[in-house]
Each structure stands twice: as C-alpha cells, then as structure tokens.
Enzyme design. Structure first.
Site, PDB file in Angstrom:
ATOM      1  N   PRO A   1       0.674  -1.238  -0.073  1.00 16.16           N
ATOM      2  CG  PRO A   1      -0.009  -0.854   2.104  1.00 16.16           C
ATOM      3  CD  PRO A   1       0.885  -1.975   1.345  1.00 16.16           C
ATOM      4  CB  CYS A   2       4.318   2.176  -0.147  1.00 19.95           C
ATOM      5  SG  CYS A   2       4.978   1.502  -1.411  1.00 19.95           S
ATOM      6  N   GLY A   3       2.056   3.138  -2.242  1.00 19.56           N
ATOM      7  CA  GLY A   3       1.861   4.250  -3.443  1.00 19.56           C
ATOM      8  C   GLY A   3       0.415   4.565  -3.549  1.00 19.56           C
TER       9      GLY A   3
END
Length: 221
Positions: free
Chosen positions: A172-174
């Site tokens: 989910p980092c981006g």
C-alpha cells in the site's frame, strides 16, 4: 476560502470510520448489482481494549474459481460476443478439472498507511497453495504488464495481519498517491465519498490481480 484550501489538502487516504462505512456500502451495492456474483462479507476482529476500532477485521470474498487467463477470455467471448462486459464479468466457473485454481481475496484496512489493502491467496482443488509463478500464469496479460510496469502497485508476500499466515498482497505504500491521481481534479474540490473511494480503489487493485468487478458498481453512485 478556508474550506476550499482544506479540501485541496486531501491526501488520498481513508479514515477508519470512512473505511467502515465504505465496507457496508460496498457490500450492499455489490449485491444490488448482481446477487449471483460471489459476495463480499465482513469478518470482525475485535481489538482487545479498543471497542471503538470498527475497522478491525477484514472484508472477504472466497472460493473464486479460475481456470487460466486464456480460458477466462474465451469464456467471456463465448457468452458476451461483441457486447460490452456485463455485470457477470467476475468469472466463477464450476470445478472439475485438474488445473482449476481457487482464490480467496481479503480487503484489510492499514492503520499505518490509512488505506485499504488487498490480500489474496491461490490454491489447487486439493488445498495445495499456489506459488507466485503459478499465480502469474493465471493472470491476464494486462495484469502482468501493470504489475511489472506500474510504479504504484507491486506484489509482495507477507503475513496476513489477522490470520498470521503468508498471503500475497499489493503493497500500500503508493496507494494514497495513485488515488489522488485517479480522482484527478475531483479530489481537489472534495474528498470522494467512501463508496466511490473503495470502488475506484478496487477497480485498480482488482485489475492488477485479475479480479473483475461488475461494471454496475460505478453506476448511479
């Protein structure tokens, strides 16, 4: 002017309360669109000492059967012909062949990134888990292309936050960044409604892992 400035500062995330609302709305809307499709179900996971944490738990859709990417396309074409994809676009085939694969999908809220996260796993009819190379063979060509070329989504394997077993996930980092891009100018004027957010998010991550969602989910929202 102050409210407009505040609205322009939307960071692409979803609050725990909005996630909780979006889960209920998505389940209801998904069933309205076509109740013959596999349904999303909410599995609560109470946090000890924190009864207010409504986002604790996961949304699950399990036992989705896939033959392989090429046969999925062939199956759709035989049913739909030249018509656009219908609400039955999520493919669920009856089992009975040695190469049948089964997939489970879970949507979990990340309290660190403040966005939904898709976890999934695949296995054979005998329960044997699929390796990454097996899963990649099941994915349509456009899904593989997106995973390999997109700077927004990439697949990893990590422990499911509630089940504590290895599942594949789209990191989910981006997510918050591409959600802002996805909503474009609309995000500058107003934060999207929870159902709009979750539907739009699912359209991207679903495409990445070969999970189709009903087109009617986007209509009359």
């Amino acid at each position: 002017m102050q409210s407009e400035t505040s609205a322009r500062q939307w960071d692409g995330t979803l609050s725990p309360n909005d996630f909780n609302s979006s889960v209920a709305a998505l389940c209801e809307r998904w069933k309205e669109v076509n109740d013959s499709l596999p349904q999303w179900l909410w599995v609560p996971f109470p946090v000890v000492g924190d009864s207010s944490c409504n986002a604790a738990g996961y949304l699950t859709m399990e036992n989705v059967y896939h033959q392989n990417a090429s046969e999925e396309v062939s199956h759709e074409e035989s049913i739909l012909g030249d018509e656009e994809l219908s609400d039955d676009a999520t493919l669920v085939q009856s089992c009975g062949k040695d190469d049948m694969h089964v997939y489970d999908y879970h949507i979990v809220y990340s309290f660190n990134f403040r966005v939904p996260v898709l976890y999934f796993r695949g296995y054979r009819l005998d329960g044997c888990p699929l390796k990454l190379e097996d899963i990649e063979k099941d994915l349509p060509a456009y899904s593989l292309k997106g995973l390999r070329e997109s700077k927004w989504t990439f697949m990893t394997q990590e422990d499911h936050p509630y089940l504590r077993r290895p599942w594949y996930t789209l990191h989910p980092c981006g997510t918050s960044d591409w959600m802002k891009v996805l909503f474009g100018s609309n995000a500058a004027n107003n934060q999207p409604r929870p159902l709009h957010y979750l539907s739009a998010w699912l359209s991207v991550v679903g495409q990445a892992v070969g999970l189709r969602i009903p087109l009617g989910l986007y209509k009359s929202q």
